[in-house]
Design a protein around this motif. Structure first.
Motif, PDB file in Angstrom:
ATOM      1  N   CYS A 101      26.458  13.552 -67.431  1.00  0.00           N
ATOM      2  CA  CYS A 101      25.805  12.520 -68.036  1.00  0.00           C
ATOM      3  C   CYS A 101      25.805  11.908 -68.971  1.00  0.00           C
ATOM      4  O   CYS A 101      26.051  10.694 -69.466  1.00  0.00           O
ATOM      5  CB  CYS A 101      23.997  12.877 -67.732  1.00  0.00           C
ATOM      6  SG  CYS A 101      23.346  12.915 -66.170  1.00  0.00           S
ATOM      7  N   LEU A 109      28.006  11.533 -58.646  1.00  0.00           N
ATOM      8  CA  LEU A 109      26.871  11.010 -59.137  1.00  0.00           C
ATOM      9  C   LEU A 109      27.977   9.968 -58.620  1.00  0.00           C
ATOM     10  O   LEU A 109      27.145   8.814 -58.090  1.00  0.00           O
ATOM     11  CB  LEU A 109      26.578  11.026 -60.726  1.00  0.00           C
ATOM     12  CG  LEU A 109      26.271  11.624 -61.234  1.00  0.00           C
ATOM     13  CD1 LEU A 109      26.460  11.954 -63.097  1.00  0.00           C
ATOM     14  CD2 LEU A 109      25.290  11.639 -60.941  1.00  0.00           C
ATOM     15  N   SER A 134      20.477  10.615 -69.206  1.00  0.00           N
ATOM     16  CA  SER A 134      19.258  12.452 -68.036  1.00  0.00           C
ATOM     17  C   SER A 134      17.948  12.246 -68.166  1.00  0.00           C
ATOM     18  O   SER A 134      17.378  12.601 -69.186  1.00  0.00           O
ATOM     19  CB  SER A 134      20.113  13.547 -68.303  1.00  0.00           C
ATOM     20  OG  SER A 134      20.176  13.450 -70.074  1.00  0.00           O
ATOM     21  N   ILE A 149      25.090   7.635 -68.836  1.00  0.00           N
ATOM     22  CA  ILE A 149      24.213   8.588 -67.864  1.00  0.00           C
ATOM     23  C   ILE A 149      23.290   8.433 -69.000  1.00  0.00           C
ATOM     24  O   ILE A 149      23.332   9.549 -68.962  1.00  0.00           O
ATOM     25  CB  ILE A 149      24.829   8.679 -66.810  1.00  0.00           C
ATOM     26  CG1 ILE A 149      25.928   8.107 -66.319  1.00  0.00           C
ATOM     27  CG2 ILE A 149      23.499   8.626 -65.730  1.00  0.00           C
ATOM     28  CD1 ILE A 149      26.424   8.560 -64.791  1.00  0.00           C
TER      29      ILE A 149
END
Ligand code: ADP
Length: 673
Positions: A21, A313, A28, A26
């Motif tokens: 991530c 993902l 988390s 991204i």
């Protein structure tokens, strides 16, 4: 792609997912139990939500809490890791109902693979090879016996709803079938709430070879080659490697295509593993499909150069598979060793406790390639969910780390693994590091002669006592002790705590030790006369010099004509020595301190293993005789009674019924006399 996901897991896999991530930008969200408030995975995530008590049932398995946490933090998707809720169709369903993407296969695919019998029926229809056997609905005992007779003995009875090696019975003869069936059904009913069984031909000396598959939502399905996970103890994997040794290109393709057919038969999406059992050079049969990322996925990442969590993902967010089958390439060989807190010699009993000292070999964490070098592979990778100072508790899987190595060839990977294991240092719980070293260096493993019975068949050799560098380790322990007690390598020192005699300007001291492994006591005599220092043990006197290194815990010594460097981690009076690839531990018998203890009349009573207190039989003030039962503990479903080592009066009881206690924890205080 998602902006923010929640990781519904803990330990190394939660850290592993968080690392990808971070790399992809991204956000988390972690979740944690009471026991994990300061865990590494909480620090690895951008934010974290407390979800309940220490046991998994109170926290990591409570899906309403997890979904509420995802909602509250605005996470668009949930990654379940492995274990816990990863193969729970109700959880996947609940995520969907809450409008949160489940990073895993569709609910129907999880359900289809949840029953071994139903999965086999589906696989049969998809022309995936099956072990000869019976997996029908009719469970009539007479019919099952007829089927077993027709298959030919030995046969294996399996609980259809089983997992984790439970509910399996090998039946050698027709006469034994009825009794084995009854016992298998009983165990299946009590463990899985379903007594349906299936029968398979019991294969001798099989290999466990599995294929990593990946499918996207557009209907694309590929295989990312195979892994051999034959080295198992109690049906649990210990060492895994990719690619599986000895497969021809045709066999590799045939197994890959069979795995893809298996995935397609259940409209699979995401990362999955099709497990095959293999006999001879090329017979392979479907065993089961795991509908999640596997513990051993890093070996596949190392030989393909891909980040499988990134693929998960991308696929879950609707993107197509990043590569086609023909673009996927195998490069080199990778091996993974699972480092567990456990006691191999005691039947692999889990061990717990604080990781007082934890040193892993030089390597990268969670990263597939070497940072900054495009397309390269890291030679050594470490995936771990704990740090020095953390505690391995009885609540969760006692894994400390996964050590993964890559080499151009299997031989290179093997040599690297051996060296990497020699650099692992753990003080606290017992570990399987030495046991892993023995397997890696054993003839059957190094020659690639793998099958699921390897550990059992070579048990005697794997557990035989090894000759350790005793003299060198004792020299380093003495060096650390003399340093701690105020000595320097060159100057005079006060030697306050050590008894010694002065003789004509020189002096002699006796250092009493106990070897922690075999409990033997021994003494070493250190002497200094003018500039000459010697150590004497077992009537052998050697010249001795020592120095402390620049790094933490580093020491060097010469003893006779050997020169040794290593690390000594001192825990109270126990000196843990790591040198020449071996770990030894010696307890200094501080005679002065022991004498003082005896004067104060204190009797120490400690837990012989981690466990739970189930009865406290005394209270402060109770007068006891030698042998009077004081506390009853339970560990691994066995009871242990702790009795008074001497007559005396209980002055303090430190734990109550229901408390979990760590190995070696003091349970109560007894005033002896
Ligand atoms: P579980 O779901 O309980 O893990 P599996 O069906 O995956 O059960 O089998 C677990 C292990 O049991 C395999 O890895 C293999 O070592 C052994 N095993 C399974 N089926 C057979 C068989 N037909 N013959 C011999 N060994 C088997």
């Amino acid at each position: 792609m998602f902006n923010k996901i929640l990781i519904a897991n803990r330990g190394e896999i939660a850290c592993r997912v968080a690392a990808t991530c971070k790399r992809l930008g991204i956000a988390s969200v972690g979740v944690y139990s009471d026991a994990d408030a300061n865990a590494k995975h909480v620090a690895a995530c951008d934010e974290a939500v407390h979800i309940g008590g220490a046991t998994a049932a109170e926290s990591y398995l409570r899906f309403e809490r997890i979904i509420a946490a995802a909602r509250a933090t605005g996470a668009q998707a949930v990654h379940p890791g492995y274990g816990f809720l990863s193969e729970n169709e109700d959880f996947a369903q609940a995520c969907a109902a809450a409008g949160i993407a489940f990073i895993g296969p569709p609910v129907e695919a999880i359900a289809a693979m949840g029953s071994k019998a139903a999965a086999k029926a589906l696989m049969h229809a998809a022309a995936v090879p099956l072990v000869p056997g019976y997996h029908g609905d009719d469970q009539d005992a007479k019919l099952l016996l007829r089927e077993a007779d027709a298959i030919g003995y030995p046969v294996l009875l399996k609980a259809s709803a089983g997992g984790g090696g439970k509910g399996m019975r090998v039946v050698e003869r027709s006469e034994d079938f009825a009794a084995a069936l009854a016992s298998c059904k009983r165990e299946a009913a009590s463990s899985f709430g379903n007594d349906r069984v299936l029968i398979e031909k019991y294969l001798t000396r099989p290999r466990h070879v599995e294929v990593q598959v990946f499918a996207d939502q557009q209907g694309g399905t590929v295989y990312l080659f195979d892994r051999d996970c034959s080295v198992q103890r109690r049906h649990q994997k210990v060492l895994e490697e990719a690619p599986a040794p000895g497969l021809t290109a045709e066999l590799r393709r045939a197994m890959g295509e069979a795995a893809v057919a298996a995935a397609r038969a259940v409209n699979y999406v995401g990362a999955g593993t099709v497990e095959f059992i293999m006999t001879g050079a090329s017979n392979f049969y479907f065993m089961e499909m795991n509908t999640r990322l596997q513990v051993e996925h890093p070996v596949t990442e190392m030989v393909t150069g891909l980040d499988l969590v990134e693929w998960q993902l991308r696929v879950a967010s609707g993107e197509p598979l990043p590569l086609t089958q023909t673009q996927l390439k195998l490069e080199g060989h990778a091996i993974e060793a699972r480092i567990y807190a456990e006691h191999p010699a005691r039947g692999f009993l889990p061990s717990t406790g604080t990781l007082k000292h934890l040193r892993m070999p030089e390597g990268v964490e969670f990263t597939v390639g070497s940072p900054g070098v495009p397309g390269s592979r890291a030679a050594v990778r470490i995936d771990s969910g704990v740090r020095e100072g953390d505690t391995i508790t009885p609540f969760y899987d006692p894994m400390i780390a996964k050590l993964i190595v890559h080499g151009a060839t299997r031989a290179e990977a093997l040599a690297r693994m051996s060296r990497a294991l020699r650099a692992c240092e753990v003080v606290g719980p017992y570990t399987n590091v030495e046991f892993l070293q023995r397997i890696v260096n054993s003839e059957p493993f190094s020659s690639g002669d793998l099958d699921t019975g390897l550990i059992e068949r070579h048990h005697a050799a794997l557990f035989a006592p090894v000759k350790k560098p005793f003299r060198e380790a004792v020299a380093l322990a003495c060096a650390a002790l003399l340093t701690r007690e105020g000595g320097t390598a060159h100057g005079a020192s006060p030697w306050d705590a050590l008894s010694h005699w002065r003789l004509n300007g020189g002096y002699t001291q006796t250092l009493a030790w106990r070897d922690v492994e075999d409990e033997s006591a021994f003494a070493v005599t250190f002497a200094r006369d003018g500039g000459v220092q010697t150590l004497e043990h077992d009537s052998q006197r050697d010249g001795f010099t020592w120095w402390s290194g620049t790094g933490a815990h580093e020491f060097g010594a010469t003893i006779g004509d050997s020169h040794v460097t290593g690390r000594v981690f001192v825990d109270g009076d126990v000196f843990h020595v790591f040198c020449l690839g071996e770990a030894l531990a010696f307890e200094w018998q501080n005679l002065l301190a022991h004498a003082a203890d005896a004067e104060h009349g204190e009797g120490r009573l400690t837990a012989p293993m981690p466990g739970k207190v189930i009865a406290v039989l005394v209270e402060p003030g109770t007068v006891v005789e030698k042998g009077t039962p004081l506390i009853v503990m339970e560990a691994m479903k066995m009871e242990h009674t702790i009795g008074a080592p001497a007559a005396g009066t209980v002055s303090e009881v430190l734990y109550s019924v229901g408390d979990q206690v760590a190995d070696g924890a003091q349970l109560l205080v007894l005033d002896v006399g």
